[in-house]
Design an enzyme around this catalytic site. Structure first.
Site, PDB file in Angstrom:
ATOM      1  N   GLU A 118      -2.620  10.032   7.835  1.00 46.99           N
ATOM      2  CA  GLU A 118      -1.163   9.813   7.834  1.00 46.99           C
ATOM      3  C   GLU A 118      -0.457  10.798   8.766  1.00 46.99           C
ATOM      4  O   GLU A 118       0.595  10.498   9.302  1.00 46.99           O
ATOM      5  CB  GLU A 118      -0.592   9.940   6.416  1.00 46.99           C
ATOM      6  CG  GLU A 118      -0.899   8.750   5.510  1.00 46.99           C
ATOM      7  CD  GLU A 118      -0.028   7.512   5.788  1.00 46.99           C
ATOM      8  OE1 GLU A 118       1.068   7.631   6.366  1.00 46.99           O
ATOM      9  OE2 GLU A 118      -0.472   6.405   5.410  1.00 46.99           O
ATOM     10  N   HIS A 142      -7.033   3.122   4.163  1.00 48.03           N
ATOM     11  CA  HIS A 142      -6.763   4.005   5.312  1.00 48.03           C
ATOM     12  C   HIS A 142      -8.029   4.233   6.156  1.00 48.03           C
ATOM     13  O   HIS A 142      -7.930   4.555   7.335  1.00 48.03           O
ATOM     14  CB  HIS A 142      -6.267   5.370   4.838  1.00 48.03           C
ATOM     15  CG  HIS A 142      -4.816   5.401   4.470  1.00 48.03           C
ATOM     16  ND1 HIS A 142      -4.312   4.710   3.397  1.00 48.03           N
ATOM     17  CD2 HIS A 142      -3.762   6.049   5.036  1.00 48.03           C
ATOM     18  CE1 HIS A 142      -3.005   4.939   3.312  1.00 48.03           C
ATOM     19  NE2 HIS A 142      -2.653   5.748   4.294  1.00 48.03           N
ATOM     20  N   TYR A 148      -1.201   8.371  -2.859  1.00 49.08           N
ATOM     21  CA  TYR A 148      -1.406   7.902  -4.236  1.00 49.08           C
ATOM     22  C   TYR A 148      -2.699   8.465  -4.823  1.00 49.08           C
ATOM     23  O   TYR A 148      -2.799   8.681  -6.025  1.00 49.08           O
ATOM     24  CB  TYR A 148      -1.520   6.371  -4.249  1.00 49.08           C
ATOM     25  CG  TYR A 148      -0.222   5.616  -4.261  1.00 49.08           C
ATOM     26  CD1 TYR A 148       0.976   6.201  -3.845  1.00 49.08           C
ATOM     27  CD2 TYR A 148      -0.198   4.295  -4.690  1.00 49.08           C
ATOM     28  CE1 TYR A 148       2.156   5.471  -3.849  1.00 49.08           C
ATOM     29  CE2 TYR A 148       0.980   3.568  -4.703  1.00 49.08           C
ATOM     30  CZ  TYR A 148       2.147   4.158  -4.282  1.00 49.08           C
ATOM     31  OH  TYR A 148       3.303   3.425  -4.296  1.00 49.08           O
ATOM     32  N   CYS A 188      -4.389  -1.590  -1.558  1.00 54.29           N
ATOM     33  CA  CYS A 188      -4.616  -0.174  -1.826  1.00 54.29           C
ATOM     34  C   CYS A 188      -5.681  -0.107  -2.923  1.00 54.29           C
ATOM     35  O   CYS A 188      -5.487  -0.660  -4.011  1.00 54.29           O
ATOM     36  CB  CYS A 188      -3.307   0.454  -2.315  1.00 54.29           C
ATOM     37  SG  CYS A 188      -3.464   2.161  -2.841  1.00 54.29           S
ATOM     38  N   ASN A 189      -6.782   0.530  -2.605  1.00 56.56           N
ATOM     39  CA  ASN A 189      -7.860   0.632  -3.600  1.00 56.56           C
ATOM     40  C   ASN A 189      -7.416   1.451  -4.802  1.00 56.56           C
ATOM     41  O   ASN A 189      -7.788   1.165  -5.941  1.00 56.56           O
ATOM     42  CB  ASN A 189      -9.073   1.310  -2.969  1.00 56.56           C
ATOM     43  CG  ASN A 189      -9.698   0.450  -1.895  1.00 56.56           C
ATOM     44  OD1 ASN A 189     -10.677  -0.229  -2.134  1.00 56.56           O
ATOM     45  ND2 ASN A 189      -9.128   0.454  -0.700  1.00 56.56           N
ATOM     46  N   THR A 190      -6.626   2.477  -4.531  1.00 55.14           N
ATOM     47  CA  THR A 190      -6.183   3.369  -5.603  1.00 55.14           C
ATOM     48  C   THR A 190      -5.314   2.589  -6.598  1.00 55.14           C
ATOM     49  O   THR A 190      -5.543   2.629  -7.813  1.00 55.14           O
ATOM     50  CB  THR A 190      -5.392   4.545  -4.993  1.00 55.14           C
ATOM     51  OG1 THR A 190      -6.203   5.158  -3.989  1.00 55.14           O
ATOM     52  CG2 THR A 190      -5.000   5.549  -6.037  1.00 55.14           C
ATOM     53  N   CYS A 238     -11.101   2.741   0.718  1.00 51.14           N
ATOM     54  CA  CYS A 238      -9.693   3.129   0.863  1.00 51.14           C
ATOM     55  C   CYS A 238      -9.208   2.440   2.132  1.00 51.14           C
ATOM     56  O   CYS A 238      -9.894   2.501   3.167  1.00 51.14           O
ATOM     57  CB  CYS A 238      -9.577   4.644   1.010  1.00 51.14           C
ATOM     58  SG  CYS A 238      -7.908   5.190   1.436  1.00 51.14           S
ATOM     59  N   ASP A 241       0.878  -1.180   0.000  1.00 53.78           N
ATOM     60  CA  ASP A 241       0.000   0.000   0.000  1.00 53.78           C
ATOM     61  C   ASP A 241       0.908   1.221   0.000  1.00 53.78           C
ATOM     62  O   ASP A 241       2.130   1.114   0.175  1.00 53.78           O
ATOM     63  CB  ASP A 241      -0.886   0.002   1.257  1.00 53.78           C
ATOM     64  CG  ASP A 241      -1.800   1.228   1.336  1.00 53.78           C
ATOM     65  OD1 ASP A 241      -2.427   1.571   0.320  1.00 53.78           O
ATOM     66  OD2 ASP A 241      -1.882   1.862   2.403  1.00 53.78           O
ATOM     67  N   SER A 242       0.287   2.395  -0.153  1.00 51.24           N
ATOM     68  CA  SER A 242       1.074   3.616  -0.055  1.00 51.24           C
ATOM     69  C   SER A 242       1.472   3.894   1.395  1.00 51.24           C
ATOM     70  O   SER A 242       2.428   4.625   1.629  1.00 51.24           O
ATOM     71  CB  SER A 242       0.261   4.789  -0.599  1.00 51.24           C
ATOM     72  OG  SER A 242      -0.947   4.894   0.123  1.00 51.24           O
TER      73      SER A 242
HETATM   74  N1  DGL Z   1      -4.811   3.300   1.058  1.00 55.60           N
HETATM   75  C1  DGL Z   1      -4.937   3.709  -0.299  1.00 55.60           C
HETATM   76  C2  DGL Z   1      -6.242   3.233  -0.880  1.00 55.60           C
HETATM   77  O1  DGL Z   1      -6.787   2.246  -0.438  1.00 55.60           O
HETATM   78  C3  DGL Z   1      -4.770   5.146  -0.673  1.00 55.60           C
HETATM   79  C4  DGL Z   1      -3.983   6.075   0.117  1.00 55.60           C
HETATM   80  C5  DGL Z   1      -3.324   7.149  -0.716  1.00 55.60           C
HETATM   81  O2  DGL Z   1      -3.992   8.045  -1.231  1.00 55.60           O
HETATM   82  O3  DGL Z   1      -2.108   7.021  -0.829  1.00 55.60           O
HETATM   83  O4  DGL Z   1      -6.736   3.800  -1.818  1.00 55.60           O
END
Ligand code: DGL
Length: 261
Positions: free
Chosen positions: A154, A184, A39, A70-72, A182, A7-8
């Protein structure tokens, strides 16, 4: 072969914790690309390039099953990775994402209206609406980006994060379910549940452990290739104090190291 989780940043830790609590016997390497976070506000080209770098690293560390937690990155890169990158670069490695398991979970209880809150890149990709409609074309889907939320999490600013959640929540009050799209956001799921007491909040930390377990039960050929020495390794591309303090609250016993270049 180990299980790699990417993940990010903190979102991957949330998912890794879910995996370890469901299946502590395996070996895991978590890698968070904190240097390039968030991300969700990057271009698709940047997200693809960071994700490929991370995958190459995890493959070089003998990860045979990699979960893009990471969904992104799943939204932008997973299809290319599964169809183009992996077949030529590392055909024995399996790469999975987080969107499909979440969609399956969201459709379990016959919801007619489903909200999705996620990063800008995930929402712009329209992946959730597309995957939800593949299974249930008549579903009403409301997708909203919350770009301020990942940076607040974060930075360990949960007072700000709660304000942000309270600003976004009212638009989902008529939904049956809300996907926190997401990884997070499980860190602020209680804020969503408080703001939307009548909406089913779907949080990926609560489903990914069981989904991976089920996947391994169905794919014995992958399961038998995985090592089981209970070794857990946590690496980031850039270590900072905020990250460290949130991470230590989640995993009081772990050491997080900067990845070697
Ligand atoms: N945790 C990441 C997600 O699920 C995104 C976090 C980011 O924007 O870096 O999309």
């Amino acid at each position: 072969m180990k299980i790699g989780v990417f993940d990010s940043g903190l979102g991957g830790l949330v998912v890794t914790r879910a995996f370890i609590s469901a299946m502590p016997e395996y070996d895991y390497i978590y890698y968070g690309d904190t240097a390039n976070l968030p991300y969700g506000e990057k271009t698709p080209e940047q997200i693809l390039s960071y994700t490929l770098e991370a995958l190459k690293y995890l493959i070089s560390r003998k990860c045979g099953l990699i979960i893009i937690a990471c969904n992104t990155a799943t939204s932008i890169a997973l299809r290319y990775i599964q169809q183009k990158f992996i077949p030529s670069y590392a055909p024995d490695v399996k790469v999975l994402g987080v969107v499909i398991p979440t969609v399956e979970e969201a459709l379990l209880d016959n919801a007619a209206k489903v909200g999705v809150v996620a990063t800008s890149a995930t929402i712009n990709s329209k992946i959730y609406a597309a995957e939800l409609h593949k299974i249930k074309p008549e579903l009403e889907v409301l997708e909203v980006a919350a770009p301020e939320l990942v940076p607040a999490i974060e930075q360990d600013d949960f007072i700000l994060a709660q304000k942000i959640v309270n600003n976004y929540a009212p638009q989902f009050s008529k939904m049956d379910s809300l996907i926190l799209g997401c990884t997070h956001y499980p860190l602020v799921k209680d804020f969503f549940r408080k703001a939307l007491p009548n909406v089913r909040i779907i949080s990926q930390d609560e489903l990914m452990g069981a989904k991976l377990k089920d996947y391994l039960n169905r794919h014995v050929e992958i399961d038998i290739s995985l090592s089981r020495e209970r070794q857990y390794e946590f690496l980031v591309s850039m270590l900072n104090d905020h990250y460290q303090s949130v991470a230590l609250r989640m995993f009081p016993q772990i050491n997080i190291y900067p990845k070697e270049k």
